[in-house]
Design an enzyme around this catalytic site. Structure first.
Site, PDB file in Angstrom:
ATOM      1  N   ARG A   1       0.857  -1.176   0.000  1.00 13.23           N
ATOM      2  CA  ARG A   1       0.000   0.000   0.000  1.00 13.23           C
ATOM      3  C   ARG A   1       0.894   1.227   0.000  1.00 13.23           C
ATOM      4  O   ARG A   1       1.975   1.236   0.592  1.00 13.23           O
ATOM      5  CB  ARG A   1      -0.922   0.028   1.234  1.00 13.23           C
ATOM      6  CG  ARG A   1      -2.088  -0.946   1.178  1.00 13.23           C
ATOM      7  CD  ARG A   1      -3.114  -0.519   0.134  1.00 13.23           C
ATOM      8  NE  ARG A   1      -4.316  -1.343   0.149  1.00 13.23           N
ATOM      9  CZ  ARG A   1      -4.487  -2.420  -0.586  1.00 13.23           C
ATOM     10  NH1 ARG A   1      -3.511  -2.834  -1.378  1.00 13.23           N
ATOM     11  NH2 ARG A   1      -5.619  -3.105  -0.546  1.00 13.23           N
TER      12      ARG A   1
ATOM     13  N   GLU B   1      -2.510   8.652  -3.874  1.00 11.23           N
ATOM     14  CA  GLU B   1      -2.935   7.788  -4.973  1.00 11.23           C
ATOM     15  C   GLU B   1      -4.372   8.120  -5.348  1.00 11.23           C
ATOM     16  O   GLU B   1      -5.220   8.184  -4.461  1.00 11.23           O
ATOM     17  CB  GLU B   1      -2.831   6.329  -4.549  1.00 11.23           C
ATOM     18  CG  GLU B   1      -3.033   5.327  -5.678  1.00 11.23           C
ATOM     19  CD  GLU B   1      -2.814   3.889  -5.233  1.00 11.23           C
ATOM     20  OE1 GLU B   1      -3.770   3.090  -5.378  1.00 11.23           O
ATOM     21  OE2 GLU B   1      -1.718   3.573  -4.737  1.00 11.23           O
TER      22      GLU B   1
ATOM     23  N   HIS C   1      -1.227   0.951  -9.722  1.00  9.31           N
ATOM     24  CA  HIS C   1      -1.941   0.041  -8.817  1.00  9.31           C
ATOM     25  C   HIS C   1      -2.644  -1.064  -9.609  1.00  9.31           C
ATOM     26  O   HIS C   1      -3.851  -1.271  -9.503  1.00  9.31           O
ATOM     27  CB  HIS C   1      -2.948   0.801  -7.955  1.00  9.31           C
ATOM     28  CG  HIS C   1      -3.322   0.044  -6.703  1.00  9.31           C
ATOM     29  ND1 HIS C   1      -3.776   0.675  -5.554  1.00  9.31           N
ATOM     30  CD2 HIS C   1      -3.315  -1.291  -6.402  1.00  9.31           C
ATOM     31  CE1 HIS C   1      -4.041  -0.238  -4.618  1.00  9.31           C
ATOM     32  NE2 HIS C   1      -3.755  -1.439  -5.123  1.00  9.31           N
TER      33      HIS C   1
END
Length: 315
Positions: free
Chosen positions: A231, A259, A278
């Protein structure tokens, strides 16, 4: 757990999932503005995939009958902000195993692409420029895997044929596996200086938020590669920027903080940095595994059996 009835919310059409028990009413919802039915009738909520935290938690306050909240991600940090609205006894389950193959595959791709200088070669191809160079091989490198759950273990599976000098494993607590020792997080300061490649596969928790900060990064050897498929907030972005902009470290990041990464963020243009948006779990391997997991969970739920992959029971 007694056998239930009621609505099940799914991000996929029910007709596309083989093996669903026929005792439920299936409602498709993948984060749209309008709910497919009254949330009060939902007993099993499978969250939308890759929706924002705000979208994911929006129905929870209106789900007094829900008994299971099933994410389609290995991490559950994006939904924790809404579990306070749930009654006691609701099971929060993750999608352990669903993303393992895909994420481990991307981790290996990022390592190889970064070490062999593939991003620069792609830019040269766009310009029609032929430049020979000598780049790092994965062979003979020391790799440190931080976060040794199913994904970390799968990363090691994929590293095995590449003749690494050493693979070192780190998890929240120390243990011994069939492959050897797994170190505790507390051992990291002594392990980082020997690693040529550090791969982050750990979940985001209060213990791992900012784990790869200034102290962590300063202990990495000159020229080492940091790979983050965990993450974004596991890495302190400002500390990483200082290291990559100086040229001391390299990084391959599938996740970032913030993000999505804004177009004007300096990470995009930092030397030695490879960024993917991602996509660790976003491959053709995801959907069939997710659907099989949903069918297994709902079959257990319909039979009154405990569901798997429970990471929290609300109080």
């Amino acid at each position: 757990m007694t056998a239930p009835t009621g609505d099940v919310w799914l991000p996929f059409p029910a007709r596309e999932i083989e093996g669903l028990p026929d005792v439920f009413r299936y409602r498709q919802w993948d984060g749209e503005e309008v709910f497919p039915a009254d949330p009060a009738d939902c007993v099993f909520y499978v969250t939308p995939y890759m929706a924002s935290s705000e979208v994911t938690v929006r129905p929870l306050a209106g789900m007094p009958a829900v008994r299971v909240v099933q994410t389609l991600t290995a991490g559950v940090d994006h939904i924790l902000g809404g579990v306070g609205a749930l009654r006691p006894g609701v099971r929060l389950c993750n999608a352990a195993g669903v993303h393992t193959a895909s994420t481990a595959e991307l981790a290996l791709a990022l390592i190889l692409a970064s070490l062999r200088g593939i991003p620069g070669m792609v830019r040269d191809q766009d310009r029609g420029r032929w430049r020979f160079g000598v780049h790092d091989a994965l062979a003979d490198k020391s790799v440190l895997i931080v976060g040794y759950g199913s994904i970390g273990s799968a990363v090691e599976d994929r590293l095995a044929p590449f003749e690494c000098e050493r693979i070192t494993r780190v998890a929240r607590t120390a243990r011994t596996t069939g492959r050897g020792e797994v170190h505790a997080l507390a051992d990291l300061p002594g392990l980082l200086p020997d690693a040529d490649v550090v791969v982050l596969t750990t979940p985001l928790t209060e213990d791992t938020r900012g784990l790869a900060g200034a102290g962590f990064l300063s202990r990495m050897k000159d020229g080492a590669l940091l790979v983050n498929v965990a993450r974004g907030p596991v890495v302190d972005t400002n500390s990483l920027l200082a290291e990559v902009e100086s040229g001391r470290l390299r990084a391959a990041l599938d996740v970032t903080d913030p993000e999505p990464l804004p177009a004007d963020h300096p990470l995009w243009r930092s030397p030695g940095v490879l960024i993917t948006p991602h996509v660790g779990g976003g491959s053709t391997a995801f959907e069939p595994r997710a659907k099989r997991m949903i069918a297994r969970q709902l079959t257990r739920f319909a039979a009154g059996e405990p569901v798997e992959h429970t990471v929290m029971i609300t109080e």
